[in-house]
Each structure stands twice: as structure tokens, then as C-alpha cells.
Design a protein around this motif. Structure first.
Motif, PDB file in Angstrom:
ATOM      1  N   GLU A 172     -18.408   0.105  25.613  1.00  0.00           N
ATOM      2  CA  GLU A 172     -18.239  -1.085  24.769  1.00  0.00           C
ATOM      3  C   GLU A 172     -17.181  -0.856  23.695  1.00  0.00           C
ATOM      4  O   GLU A 172     -16.409  -1.770  23.370  1.00  0.00           O
ATOM      5  CB  GLU A 172     -19.582  -1.451  24.136  1.00  0.00           C
ATOM      6  CG  GLU A 172     -20.625  -1.934  25.130  1.00  0.00           C
ATOM      7  CD  GLU A 172     -21.980  -2.140  24.481  1.00  0.00           C
ATOM      8  OE1 GLU A 172     -22.080  -1.913  23.249  1.00  0.00           O
ATOM      9  OE2 GLU A 172     -22.927  -2.529  25.190  1.00  0.00           O
ATOM     10  N   SER A 173     -17.134   0.348  23.142  1.00  0.00           N
ATOM     11  CA  SER A 173     -16.126   0.647  22.130  1.00  0.00           C
ATOM     12  C   SER A 173     -14.722   0.608  22.721  1.00  0.00           C
ATOM     13  O   SER A 173     -13.782   0.106  22.101  1.00  0.00           O
ATOM     14  CB  SER A 173     -16.394   2.029  21.519  1.00  0.00           C
ATOM     15  OG  SER A 173     -17.666   2.081  20.901  1.00  0.00           O
ATOM     16  N   ILE A 174     -14.579   1.138  23.943  1.00  0.00           N
ATOM     17  CA  ILE A 174     -13.267   1.114  24.593  1.00  0.00           C
ATOM     18  C   ILE A 174     -12.837  -0.320  24.886  1.00  0.00           C
ATOM     19  O   ILE A 174     -11.677  -0.706  24.645  1.00  0.00           O
ATOM     20  CB  ILE A 174     -13.312   1.957  25.877  1.00  0.00           C
ATOM     21  CG1 ILE A 174     -13.469   3.444  25.530  1.00  0.00           C
ATOM     22  CG2 ILE A 174     -12.063   1.741  26.721  1.00  0.00           C
ATOM     23  CD1 ILE A 174     -13.621   4.347  26.732  1.00  0.00           C
ATOM     24  N   GLU A 175     -13.748  -1.137  25.409  1.00  0.00           N
ATOM     25  CA  GLU A 175     -13.407  -2.530  25.692  1.00  0.00           C
ATOM     26  C   GLU A 175     -13.085  -3.293  24.410  1.00  0.00           C
ATOM     27  O   GLU A 175     -12.169  -4.131  24.380  1.00  0.00           O
ATOM     28  CB  GLU A 175     -14.552  -3.202  26.441  1.00  0.00           C
ATOM     29  CG  GLU A 175     -14.753  -2.677  27.858  1.00  0.00           C
ATOM     30  CD  GLU A 175     -15.825  -3.453  28.603  1.00  0.00           C
ATOM     31  OE1 GLU A 175     -16.109  -4.603  28.200  1.00  0.00           O
ATOM     32  OE2 GLU A 175     -16.383  -2.926  29.580  1.00  0.00           O
ATOM     33  N   ASP A 219     -13.041   7.370  19.642  1.00  0.00           N
ATOM     34  CA  ASP A 219     -13.073   8.766  20.063  1.00  0.00           C
ATOM     35  C   ASP A 219     -14.394   9.424  19.660  1.00  0.00           C
ATOM     36  O   ASP A 219     -14.954  10.223  20.428  1.00  0.00           O
ATOM     37  CB  ASP A 219     -11.892   9.517  19.438  1.00  0.00           C
ATOM     38  CG  ASP A 219     -11.833  10.968  19.893  1.00  0.00           C
ATOM     39  OD1 ASP A 219     -11.524  11.205  21.076  1.00  0.00           O
ATOM     40  OD2 ASP A 219     -12.099  11.857  19.065  1.00  0.00           O
ATOM     41  N   ALA A 220     -14.910   9.099  18.484  1.00  0.00           N
ATOM     42  CA  ALA A 220     -16.208   9.640  18.068  1.00  0.00           C
ATOM     43  C   ALA A 220     -17.327   9.158  18.984  1.00  0.00           C
ATOM     44  O   ALA A 220     -18.206   9.931  19.380  1.00  0.00           O
ATOM     45  CB  ALA A 220     -16.493   9.250  16.616  1.00  0.00           C
ATOM     46  N   LEU A 222     -16.970   8.282  22.069  1.00  0.00           N
ATOM     47  CA  LEU A 222     -16.774   8.913  23.370  1.00  0.00           C
ATOM     48  C   LEU A 222     -17.241  10.366  23.361  1.00  0.00           C
ATOM     49  O   LEU A 222     -17.814  10.845  24.352  1.00  0.00           O
ATOM     50  CB  LEU A 222     -15.298   8.824  23.763  1.00  0.00           C
ATOM     51  CG  LEU A 222     -14.928   9.379  25.140  1.00  0.00           C
ATOM     52  CD1 LEU A 222     -15.786   8.750  26.228  1.00  0.00           C
ATOM     53  CD2 LEU A 222     -13.449   9.134  25.424  1.00  0.00           C
ATOM     54  N   ARG A 223     -17.016  11.074  22.260  1.00  0.00           N
ATOM     55  CA  ARG A 223     -17.515  12.455  22.179  1.00  0.00           C
ATOM     56  C   ARG A 223     -19.038  12.489  22.257  1.00  0.00           C
ATOM     57  O   ARG A 223     -19.621  13.376  22.887  1.00  0.00           O
ATOM     58  CB  ARG A 223     -17.033  13.114  20.886  1.00  0.00           C
ATOM     59  CG  ARG A 223     -15.570  13.488  20.891  1.00  0.00           C
ATOM     60  CD  ARG A 223     -15.283  14.504  19.795  1.00  0.00           C
ATOM     61  NE  ARG A 223     -15.672  14.021  18.482  1.00  0.00           N
ATOM     62  CZ  ARG A 223     -14.877  13.337  17.671  1.00  0.00           C
ATOM     63  NH1 ARG A 223     -13.642  13.049  18.064  1.00  0.00           N
ATOM     64  NH2 ARG A 223     -15.301  12.937  16.491  1.00  0.00           N
ATOM     65  N   GLN A 224     -19.693  11.536  21.619  1.00  0.00           N
ATOM     66  CA  GLN A 224     -21.153  11.466  21.706  1.00  0.00           C
ATOM     67  C   GLN A 224     -21.592  11.182  23.142  1.00  0.00           C
ATOM     68  O   GLN A 224     -22.575  11.763  23.632  1.00  0.00           O
ATOM     69  CB  GLN A 224     -21.678  10.377  20.769  1.00  0.00           C
ATOM     70  CG  GLN A 224     -23.183  10.215  20.815  1.00  0.00           C
ATOM     71  CD  GLN A 224     -23.679   9.207  19.800  1.00  0.00           C
ATOM     72  OE1 GLN A 224     -23.957   9.539  18.650  1.00  0.00           O
ATOM     73  NE2 GLN A 224     -23.775   7.957  20.207  1.00  0.00           N
ATOM     74  N   ALA A 225     -20.877  10.295  23.815  1.00  0.00           N
ATOM     75  CA  ALA A 225     -21.200   9.999  25.211  1.00  0.00           C
ATOM     76  C   ALA A 225     -20.994  11.231  26.093  1.00  0.00           C
ATOM     77  O   ALA A 225     -21.790  11.499  26.996  1.00  0.00           O
ATOM     78  CB  ALA A 225     -20.351   8.838  25.713  1.00  0.00           C
ATOM     79  N   GLU A 226     -19.931  11.984  25.831  1.00  0.00           N
ATOM     80  CA  GLU A 226     -19.684  13.194  26.608  1.00  0.00           C
ATOM     81  C   GLU A 226     -20.796  14.217  26.406  1.00  0.00           C
ATOM     82  O   GLU A 226     -21.220  14.885  27.355  1.00  0.00           O
ATOM     83  CB  GLU A 226     -18.329  13.783  26.215  1.00  0.00           C
ATOM     84  CG  GLU A 226     -17.141  12.946  26.674  1.00  0.00           C
ATOM     85  CD  GLU A 226     -15.828  13.452  26.106  1.00  0.00           C
ATOM     86  OE1 GLU A 226     -14.772  13.107  26.655  1.00  0.00           O
ATOM     87  OE2 GLU A 226     -15.859  14.168  25.075  1.00  0.00           O
ATOM     88  N   ASP A 227     -21.288  14.353  25.178  1.00  0.00           N
ATOM     89  CA  ASP A 227     -22.405  15.262  24.926  1.00  0.00           C
ATOM     90  C   ASP A 227     -23.678  14.799  25.631  1.00  0.00           C
ATOM     91  O   ASP A 227     -24.467  15.611  26.120  1.00  0.00           O
ATOM     92  CB  ASP A 227     -22.662  15.378  23.422  1.00  0.00           C
ATOM     93  CG  ASP A 227     -21.630  16.251  22.722  1.00  0.00           C
ATOM     94  OD1 ASP A 227     -20.900  16.977  23.436  1.00  0.00           O
ATOM     95  OD2 ASP A 227     -21.540  16.188  21.482  1.00  0.00           O
ATOM     96  N   SER A 228     -23.891  13.484  25.664  1.00  0.00           N
ATOM     97  CA  SER A 228     -25.108  12.971  26.290  1.00  0.00           C
ATOM     98  C   SER A 228     -25.104  13.169  27.801  1.00  0.00           C
ATOM     99  O   SER A 228     -26.164  13.141  28.437  1.00  0.00           O
ATOM    100  CB  SER A 228     -25.279  11.481  25.974  1.00  0.00           C
ATOM    101  OG  SER A 228     -24.287  10.700  26.633  1.00  0.00           O
ATOM    102  N   LEU A 229     -23.940  13.373  28.391  1.00  0.00           N
ATOM    103  CA  LEU A 229     -23.855  13.600  29.823  1.00  0.00           C
ATOM    104  C   LEU A 229     -24.084  15.060  30.197  1.00  0.00           C
ATOM    105  O   LEU A 229     -24.387  15.370  31.349  1.00  0.00           O
ATOM    106  CB  LEU A 229     -22.480  13.161  30.349  1.00  0.00           C
ATOM    107  CG  LEU A 229     -22.199  11.653  30.307  1.00  0.00           C
ATOM    108  CD1 LEU A 229     -20.749  11.379  30.655  1.00  0.00           C
ATOM    109  CD2 LEU A 229     -23.123  10.896  31.242  1.00  0.00           C
ATOM    110  N   GLY A 248      -9.164   7.119  30.288  1.00  0.00           N
ATOM    111  CA  GLY A 248      -8.984   5.718  29.926  1.00  0.00           C
ATOM    112  C   GLY A 248      -8.651   5.543  28.458  1.00  0.00           C
ATOM    113  O   GLY A 248      -7.758   4.756  28.098  1.00  0.00           O
ATOM    114  N   LEU A 249      -9.361   6.277  27.593  1.00  0.00           N
ATOM    115  CA  LEU A 249      -9.058   6.193  26.164  1.00  0.00           C
ATOM    116  C   LEU A 249      -7.671   6.757  25.868  1.00  0.00           C
ATOM    117  O   LEU A 249      -6.947   6.224  25.024  1.00  0.00           O
ATOM    118  CB  LEU A 249     -10.119   6.946  25.362  1.00  0.00           C
ATOM    119  CG  LEU A 249      -9.914   6.968  23.844  1.00  0.00           C
ATOM    120  CD1 LEU A 249      -9.868   5.553  23.275  1.00  0.00           C
ATOM    121  CD2 LEU A 249     -10.999   7.788  23.145  1.00  0.00           C
ATOM    122  N   ASP A 250      -7.281   7.823  26.560  1.00  0.00           N
ATOM    123  CA  ASP A 250      -5.941   8.373  26.365  1.00  0.00           C
ATOM    124  C   ASP A 250      -4.869   7.338  26.708  1.00  0.00           C
ATOM    125  O   ASP A 250      -3.855   7.211  26.000  1.00  0.00           O
ATOM    126  CB  ASP A 250      -5.750   9.628  27.225  1.00  0.00           C
ATOM    127  CG  ASP A 250      -6.601  10.787  26.748  1.00  0.00           C
ATOM    128  OD1 ASP A 250      -7.056  10.743  25.583  1.00  0.00           O
ATOM    129  OD2 ASP A 250      -6.830  11.732  27.522  1.00  0.00           O
TER     130      ASP A 250
END
Length: 420
Positions: A172-175, A219-220, A222-229, A248-250
Motif C-alpha cells: 500500500e505504501s508503494i502504491e 523504505d521503512a 518495506l524493511r519491516q515487511a522484509e523482516d516479517s518474511l 519495485g521501490l528502487d
């Protein structure tokens, strides 16, 4: 009556929606873990008020399972190191001002050596609390026991009250970022088609620069999402999710940088041509159309990288390809109009060329083939980093002649499938 029922339904829906927010989830889980840790410690610890257990649980329980495990390890490590230092000092000296300063210095130094990160002060705190009591041995091991209770309860709460996977929030943040980029690009296109004062063009340049702050927030998330995975049994292709969202964010970050350069070129052009229009009417109208098409493609790209269902991803990719094809045709039309205008008046040909170049860069960055290459390169890079982090496991696989993990192959196949 119906109006009141509608307001009540809207309030309930808002509460249900807010329960997914990180702050709400973290508060509820931390409270439950700390309370349960205190109840368990009352039955197992010899201390009358074992507050170290709930304190440890409060610090251990994090928003994601990966951060909870890493925090628990560092927390227990810091307490044990502090207790060992205090026991060693208590056998040599008592509690004086100089021994207190010495134990703090030693604890902080050892805390950095054992790499407990943010829990370096905890080493000194544990050592001071143990050194300041009369029965050092009993209190020291009681503190270790309470810390272990808090850590175990914190980990157990993460298994019972499983932390959510924050991929949806990151998506949602990326969109949302893509839509903000689209809105700014549409405004720039509308103003470029007419008479744009230098002051207005400078304001758009400032808005483009503000997008950097928005990227930091995404980015913050997304980092949380990466940790949750990480270490999450509910996620099958965690690496693929991380790579798709990160690349995608890059790409969106590159698009915002190019948009900022485009806004700067239009600002310089407005300064040079004021009070005249930036472009001739036909060229300005085509530029507005082109920026509108590129803006729509940016949103379609964001939807593509945040879509999990393969059918929806295929639909989003088809829409993105069609929009990029249309934008490329409009770009060629604008290039011919710019060429005709430059042949009549070559005074600002550099700025005209810059505008066309920056738009072309965004189109190329959103290209699906370019995205596929980035995904595969990132997957290979992650695999290489994993081999460097775990060289013994890699050598063991080679000696036993075991096949490489099939998961990375599935990731590569899925990445190619989502980009073709």
C-alpha cells in the motif's frame, strides 16, 4: 435510525482496520507477553517481585518474528554477560565509587565486544544491580532466570499471537507513493501545456524534491515487511516477495529522481522564456498527453509489483505494456515536434532535449524486460550473499553432492513468469 446504524458500522470498520496498524498490534502483544511473563516468574523465581521477566518480555516482543528472535538472543546475552562480570568483581572488591565506575567501564566495553547492539547498556545495568546486593550469587542467577523466562514467554507469544506479514502494508505504501508521483506529473504536464510562470515551476520542483521524504517512509515500511518474511512459516517464497518489492521501490525511486530532474529542466526553461509559454501550443499539448500516459504507467507498475495473484499480475502487466507502448508512440511524436521547433529557434535546444531524455528514461525504467533482468540479477546476488554467509553449508552440499536448493530456482521461474 439507519443513519445511526451506518455511523456505528463505520466506527466498527475503522476499529477493525486500525487493529492492523503496527502500533496497535505491538501494544497488545507486548502487554500480553509482559503480563504472562510476570505470572510465570512469580512461580519460578525466588525474588518476591521478579520485574526483570516482564521487562525482558516487553523488550523482546517485536513487530516481526525475525526481530523478536534476534532481540531475545541479544537481550539474554547482555544479561548473562553482565551477571558474569558482576560475579567476578564481587569476589575481588566490594561496592565503592571506583569499583562502580570500573565495572561500568568494563561492562560497556565487553558489551560492544559480544555485539549485543542496542543492549550494550543492559550489560552495565545487570552488573550494577547484581553488584549492589549482598547475596550476589542468588540474585545473579535469579536475574538470569527471570531474563530467560521473559525471553521464552516473548517467543511463545509470537508463536501463539503470530505477528502479521506486513507485505500488504508495504505494498500500500508503494502504491500510494506511485499515485503521489502520478499527481505531481499530471500537474507538471498541465502547466507545461500553457503559460507557466517561473514561480509555479519552482514550486513543482520543490514538490518533486519532497518526494525523497516519502521514499524514506516507504523504505521503512518495506524493511519491516522484509523482516516479517524472514523465518516466517506462513510464507513460502519469502525471497521472491522481498526481491519483487525491493526492486519495485528502487525503480520508483529512480523515477522520482528523474522527475525531479525533469522539473528542474522545466523550471530553467520557464526562467529563460518568461513571460512566453514554455512550448508551442501543439508541442505543449503532446507533452501533457505524454506525461499523463507515463504517470498512468507508473501506477500500473506499482500495482504490478504489489500484486500476489498471478492472474491479477498478468492483467496488470498487460496494462502496463499497453501504456508503455502508447507512451513510446507519443514520445516519438513529441520528438518530431521538438525537432521542428528547434530548427526554427535553437536558443533552448538543450532544455528541449533534456525534457525528452528524462521522459524516455522513465519509460525505459518501467520496461518489463528491464524489470525481469533486475529481478534475476537481484536473486543471483542474494544467492551469492547466502553462500558467503554460510560457506560451511555450501561446502557440505558440494561434498555430499546434494542439489542446490530448489527454492531459488522456483523464485527465478516465478520472477520470470511475473515479468513475461
Amino acid at each position: 435510525m439507519q443513519e445511526a446504524r451506518g455511523e456505528w458500522t463505520a466506527s466498527v470498520a475503522k476499529i477493525v482496520e486500525r487493529r492492523r496498524e503496527p502500533v496497535v498490534v505491538q501494544t497488545l502483544r507486548s502487554t500480553a507477553a509482559a503480563t504472562l511473563a510476570y505470572v510465570v516468574a512469580l512461580h519460578l523465581s525466588p525474588e518476591p517481585a521478579p520485574l526483570t521477566a516482564p521487562l525482558t518480555a516487553l523488550l523482546v516482543v517485536q513487530v516481526t518474528l525475525y526481530s523478536t528472535i534476534t532481540t531475545a538472543i541479544r537481550r539474554v546475552n547482555s544479561v548473562v554477560v553482565g551477571v558474569v562480570i558482576a560475579i567476578g568483581f564481587s569476589s575481588l572488591v566490594g561496592l565503592t565509587w571506583w569499583s562502580l565506575g570500573l565495572i561500568i567501564l568494563a561492562s560497556l566495553a565487553v558489551g560492544h565486544l559480544v555485539r549485543v547492539s542496542e543492549f550494550v547498556p543492559e550489560v552495565a545495568i545487570s552488573a550494577m544491580l547484581v553488584l549492589g546486593v549482598t547475596r550476589v550469587g542468588d540474585t545473579a542467577w535469579a536475574r538470569v532466570l527471570e531474563t530467560l523466562i521473559g525471553a521464552v514467554v516473548g517467543l511463545a507469544c509470537n508463536l501463539v499471537l503470530a505477528p502479521p506479514v506486513w507485505v500488504g502494508v508495504a505494498g500500500e505504501s508503494i502504491e500510494d507513493l506511485a499515485r503521489r508521483v502520478r499527481q505531481l506529473m499530471l500537474r507538471i504536464g498541465e502547466e507545461a501545456a500553457g503559460h507557466t510562470p517561473f514561480r509555479i515551476a519552482a514550486e513543482r520542483l520543490h514538490e518533486a524534491r519532497q518526494l525523497d521524504h516519502d521514499i524514506a517512509g516507504v523504505d521503512a515500511a518495506l524493511r519491516q515487511a522484509e523482516d516479517s518474511l524472514k523465518l516466517n512459516p506462513r510464507v513460502r517464497e519469502g525471497l521472491l516477495h522481498r526481491v519483487v518489492l525491493r526492486t519495485g521501490l528502487d525503480t520508483l525511486e529512480i523515477c522520482t529522481v528523474v522527475l525531479r530532474v525533469l522539473a528542474r529542466s522545466l523550471t530553467d526553461l520557464a526562467k529563460e522564456r518568461e513571460p512566453q509559454p514554455l512550448f508551442e501550443p501543439q508541442a505543449g499539448a503532446v507533452l501533457e498527453e505524454l506525461l499523463s500516459e507515463v504517470a498512468d504507467a507508473i501506477v500500473s507498475f506499482a500495482v504490478l509489483v504489489t500484486t500476489d495473484v498471478s492472474q491479477s499480475a498478468a492483467s496488470a502487466e498487460a496494462r502496463l505494456s499497453a501504456e508503455l507502448t502508447t507512451a513510446a508512440a507519443t514520445r516519438d511524436k513529441l520528438a518530431q515536434l521538438f525537432l521542428d521547433e528547434v530548427q526554427r529557434d535553437a536558443s533552448q535546444w538543450q532544455l528541449h532535449g533534456s525534457v525528452l531524455t528524462e521522459v524516455n528514461r522513465i519509460i525505459d525504467e518501467l520496461d518489463t524486460e528491464h524489470r525481469t533482468r533486475k529481478l534475476l540479477e537481484e536473486l543471483d546476488r542474494c544467492a551469492a550473499e547466502e553462500r558467503e554467509r554460510r560457506p560451511r553449508l555450501t561446502r557440505m552440499r558440494r561434498r555430499l553432492r546434494l542439489p542446490r536448493p530448489l527454492r531459488r530456482d522456483r523464485n527465478r521461474a516465478a520472477a520470470s513468469g511475473r515479468s513475461k
